[in-house]
Design a protein around this motif. Structure first.
Motif: not given
Lengths: 437, 262
Positions: A83, A91, A98, A218, A220-222, A229-231
Motif C-alpha cells: 500500500q 491475482s 490466500e 474485514l 471479504p474482498r470477494e 479485505g480493505n474495509t
C-alpha cells in the motif's frame, strides 16, 4: 456466602494459551469491583524493532511476533508495505497468499480446539492423559494440524515463519504435483472437520456472558466468505476503510498489563471467528453453511464459549476454499512450479496500512517508509489486544451472574472462557486472577 | 528389573519472552517423545504442571524482564540438562537486536507512554545469566534436530549440532546460488545450517535467522555484497536484526569501525 464477604479469584497463569497471562477479579459484598486480565509476557517493542530496516526485511521480522499466526503477521506487513509503495499484487500472488493463509487458519484452529481447549471439556490435566484417553481426538488433531502445516510448508516453506512471501510476490511457485498432494489431503480431511464441529456442539457451555458484544471483521474482498479485505464492518452497522483504522479503533495502555487494550468507537469489541460468522455467515460455502445454520450461533446465541465451535466451522470453510483456490492455481501456474523471477522494487517514500483476518481476528499493520525504503514509523494492532477489554467485560458479567458458585469451579470456568478467545499473549504482549474482596 | 517398572525420564518445556514457536514445534512433535519421557511441566500445552527436578529442561525465549530471570533461575535449579531452544534463547533474536539500538526505557516510553510501568531488561540469551548445557538454535528449531537432541540426552550423550554454513546444505540440494546468480543479499555463507537451506531453496536470500556458522568469513561476505551493490549499512542491519552480536563476525576489529554510516 454472604453479601458482605470479600473474595478474590486469582488465576496466576492461564495455561494452554499462547504466552503468559493472569486473571484477577475482586468481589466486594457480592459485587464485582474490579477485573484485570494481566498479560505479563515480556514486551518486545516490535514497533521499534522494525525501525530503520529495509521494507524487504519486514515480513521476516514481523513473522516473529507470533509463531502460530506468523503467516498473518507476514501478510499484514506485506499488504501495508505494498500500500505504501503503491503497488498491487497479481491475482496469482493473491491466490497463493490466500492458500497459505487458509493453511495457517486450519493449523491454528485445530491446535487451539484439540490441544488447548478440549482438555477443559474432557477433564484431561496433561497431554499424555489426553493422548491415552482420547486417542481418536488426538489423532484428529494430528491430521488437521498436519494438513495446515503441509499447506504452509508447500506454499510458504515451513509450518510457520514462511520464507516464500515477499513484498511484490513469491520467490517460488509450487509444483502441480505438490498442489495435487494437498488436494488429496484436503478431501480426506473434510469429514474430520465435520466431526470436530459435532464434538464441540456436544459440549454445553457452563457459563455465559449476558450482553451481546460489538463485532468487527474485514468485509471479504470477494463475494464469498474470506479473510482478506480493505474495509471493516461493525455489528453496529458502520463500515470504514482499513486505512482509517486510527479513527475507529482506540488503543490505550493499562497499568497492570503489557498488552494494550482497544475499543471500537469507544466500546469493547470482539474479533475472531465468532465475529466473522456473525457478520458474514451467510456467505459461507455449502458445507460450512449447513453446520452454521443448524448451530446455536445462527440463532443468535453469542456465548463467547461458542468461539471454539466457530473455529471448527471455519476449518470446514477453509478446507472447501483451499480446494477451490488450488483448482484455480492448477490452471494459472506452470506445471513444474519454479522460480517466479521476482524483482526488487524501487524504494519510495509513503505510508500504508494493511489488515488480514487472523485466526483470532483482524490484525493491522501500518508503516511509513522513507525514500530509501526503510521503515520510519510502524504501528501494529493485534486481535488479542482488541479482545482484551471484551474478555474483561465477559468475566465481569459471568462472575456477577455466578457469584455464588464454588470459587474453584468459577475459576475453572473463567479459564475456559478466556481460552475460548484463543488469546495470543505473545501477540498482545497478557493472565487471569479473580479476587473477591 | 522390568523396564516398564522404571520411572520415565522427566522433561519440562518453558518459555520466556518469544513467539512460542519452539513450544509449537515441541508440541507438534511430542507424540514421538511421549512414550519415552514424562512431561512434568509444559504450561503452554497442559494444566497440570510441577516445578520439580527434571532430567531435561527445554527453554525458549529470551530474558526480557525480571520475571523471566526469576523463572530461568528456578528452572536451572531443577534441571540436570538445560537446553536453550531457538534463536531467542541462544542469541536473543529480534528483541535482542533492537536492544543494541535503543534502551528498554526509551522503547517502553515510546510504545506504552510516559507513565508506563513496564519492567523491562535488555533482551539477552539464556547464557548471559545461567549455565546452558546445550544450545539448539533455529527460528523456529528444526523438529528433526530437536528429536535428536532429546534422544542423545536421554542416552547421556551431549548431542552433535552442526554449525557448518547454510551453503553446505544448499550445495547438497544442488540449488542454484541466489547470491551469485540472482544477486540477492544471501547470508547463507556466514549463517549456521540446520534449516536445509530453506530460503535459497525457495529462491530467496538467507536472512540469518539461525545465527552465525562456525568461523564466519565476514571479510569475504562483505566484499561479495559490496560487489553486488548492497550498502554496508543495509548489510549490517540484516546481519544484526536476528540478535547476532556484530562483533562475532570480525576477527580482530569490530566491523562497525570500517563502516561509514550515512
Amino acid at each position: 456466602m454472604t453479601d458482605h464477604e470479600r473474595k478474590t479469584i486469582h488465576i496466576p497463569e492461564v495455561c494452554r494459551v499462547e504466552g503468559h497471562s493472569a486473571v484477577h477479579v475482586d468481589i466486594d459484598a457480592g459485587k464485582v469491583s474490579s477485573v484485570t486480565l494481566d498479560v505479563f509476557e515480556g514486551t518486545r517493542f516490535f514497533e521499534k524493532i522494525v525501525l530503520g530496516h529495509h521494507y524487504e526485511e519486514i515480513p521476516h521480522i514481523t513473522s516473529r511476533v507470533c509463531a502460530i499466526c506468523s503467516t498473518g503477521h507476514v501478510l499484514a506487513a506485506i499488504f501495508a508495505v505494498e500500500q505504501a509503495l503503491g503497488i498491487a499484487p497479481s491475482s496469482t500472488t493473491l491466490l497463493l497468499r490466500e492458500l497459505l493463509h487458509l493453511g495457517m487458519l486450519i493449523e491454528s484452529h485445530a491446535t487451539h480446539i484439540y490441544a488447548l481447549a478440549l482438555p477443559d471439556y474432557v477433564g484431561a490435566p496433561d497431554l499424555s492423559d489426553l493422548a491415552s484417553r482420547y486417542p481418536d481426538q488426538f489423532e484428529n488433531w494430528n491430521q488437521l494440524r498436519n494438513l495446515g502445516a503441509a499447506i504452509q510448508t508447500i506454499i510458504g516453506g515451513r509450518p510457520f515463519h514462511p520464507v516464500n512471501m515477499h513484498v511484490g510476490g513469491l520467490s517460488r511457485f509450487p509444483a502441480h504435483s505438490d498442489l495435487k498432494k494437498l488436494l488429496a489431503m484436503l478431501s480426506s480431511s473434510l469429514e474430520l472437520a465435520f466431526s470436530t464441529c459435532d464434538l464441540l456442539l456436544s459440549f454445553k457451555p457452563p457459563v455465559a456472558r449476558t450482553t451481546q458484544p460489538v463485532f468487527l471483521a474485514l468485509v471479504p474482498r470477494e463475494t464469498e466468505y474470506g479473510f482478506f479485505g480493505n474495509t471493516v464492518r461493525s455489528s453496529e452497522g458502520w463500515e470504514e476503510p482499513v486505512q482509517n483504522y486510527k479513527q475507529y479503533l482506540g488503543e490505550h495502555s493499562v497499568p497492570y498489563s503489557h498488552a494494550k487494550q482497544s475499543t471500537a468507537r469507544g466500546k469493547p469489541l470482539m474479533v475472531g471467528s465468532m465475529a466473522r460468522l456473525s457478520l458474514f455467515g451467510h456467505r459461507l460455502g455449502r458445507h460450512a453453511r449447513s453446520v452454521y445454520t443448524a448451530s446455536p450461533l445462527a440463532s443468535g446465541d453469542m456465548n463467547s464459549l461458542w468461539n471454539n465451535l466457530a473455529q471448527a466451522i471455519e476449518i470446514v470453510e477453509c478446507i472447501y476454499q483451499a480446494e477451490l483456490v488450488i483448482e484455480k492455481l492448477l490452471v494459472e501456474l506452470p506445471r513444474g512450479g519454479g522460480d517466479t523471477g521476482l524483482k526488487r522494487l524501487p524504494p519510495k517514500a509513503g505510508q500504508g496500512a494493511g489488515a488480514v483476518e487472523c485466526p483470532r481476528g483482524t490484525l493491522y499493520h501500518c508503516y511509513s517508509l522513507d525514500d530509501r525504503g526503510h521503515i520510519a514509523a510502524a504501528d501494529m494492532i493485534t486481535p488479542s489486544a482488541q479482545n482484551t477489554a471484551r474478555i474483561e467485560l465477559d468475566i465481569r458479567e459471568v462472575v456477577t451472574q455466578f457469584v455464588d458458585k464454588e470459587p474453584e469451579t468459577l475459576q475453572a470456568n473463567l479459564e475456559t472462557l478466556v481460552r475460548a478467545y484463543d488469546p495470543c499473549n505473545t501477540c498482545a504482549t497478557h493472565m487471569v486472577s479473580v479476587k473477591y474482596n | 528389573m522390568d523396564r516398564l517398572e522404571q520411572p520415565l525420564p522427566c522433561i519440562s518445556v518453558h518459555s520466556l519472552t518469544g513467539c512460542a514457536g519452539e513450544e509449537l514445534v515441541i508440541l507438534e512433535n511430542l507424540q514421538k517423545a511421549l512414550p519415552l519421557v514424562r512431561v512434568v511441566s509444559f504450561p503452554f500445552a497442559q494444566s497440570a504442571n510441577e516445578m520439580r527436578p527434571v532430567d531435561i529442561a527445554f527453554v525458549e525465549g529470551s530474558v526480557s524482564q525480571p520475571h523471566d530471570l526469576e523463572k530461568l533461575k528456578a528452572i536451572r535449579a531443577t534441571a540436570r540438562w538445560l537446553v536453550a531452544v531457538g534463536n531467542c534463547a541462544v542469541w536473543g533474536c529480534v528483541q535482542g537486536g533492537v536492544c543494541r539500538r535503543f534502551t528498554p526505557e526509551q522503547m517502553a516510553r515510546d510504545v506504552y507512554g510516559q507513565d508506563n510501568q513496564i519492567a523491562a531488561l535488555p533482551s539477552a540469551p539464556l547464557d548471559k545469566y545461567v549455565r546452558v548445557d546445550v544450545k539448539l538454535s533455529g527460528c523456529p528449531i528444526d523438529a528433526g534436530q530437536f528429536l535428536s537432541v532429546l534422544a542423545s540426552l536421554l542416552k547421556d550423550h551431549l548431542p552433535y549440532i552442526t554449525h557448518k554454513p547454510v551453503c553446505l546444505e544448499c550445495k547438497l540440494k544442488e540449488n542454484g546460488c541466489v547470491l551469485v546468480e540472482k544477486n540477492l543479499p544471501c547470508l547463507g555463507p556466514i549463517t549456521a545450517a540446520g534449516c536445509g537451506a530453506l530460503c535459497p531453496t525457495f529462491g530467496a536470500a538467507c536472512y540469518g535467522c539461525w545465527g552465525p556458522c562456525e568461523a564466519p568469513q565476514m571479510e569475504a561476505m562483505e566484499i561479495v555484497l559490496k560487489e553486488k551493490g548492497y550498502a554496508i549499512d543495509e548489510v549490517i542491519s540484516r546481519l544484526t536484526a536476528f540478535g547476532i552480536p556484530q562483533e562475532i563476525y570480525s576477527r580482530d576489529k569490530p566491523l562497525e569501525l570500517k563502516v561509514s554510516r550515512q
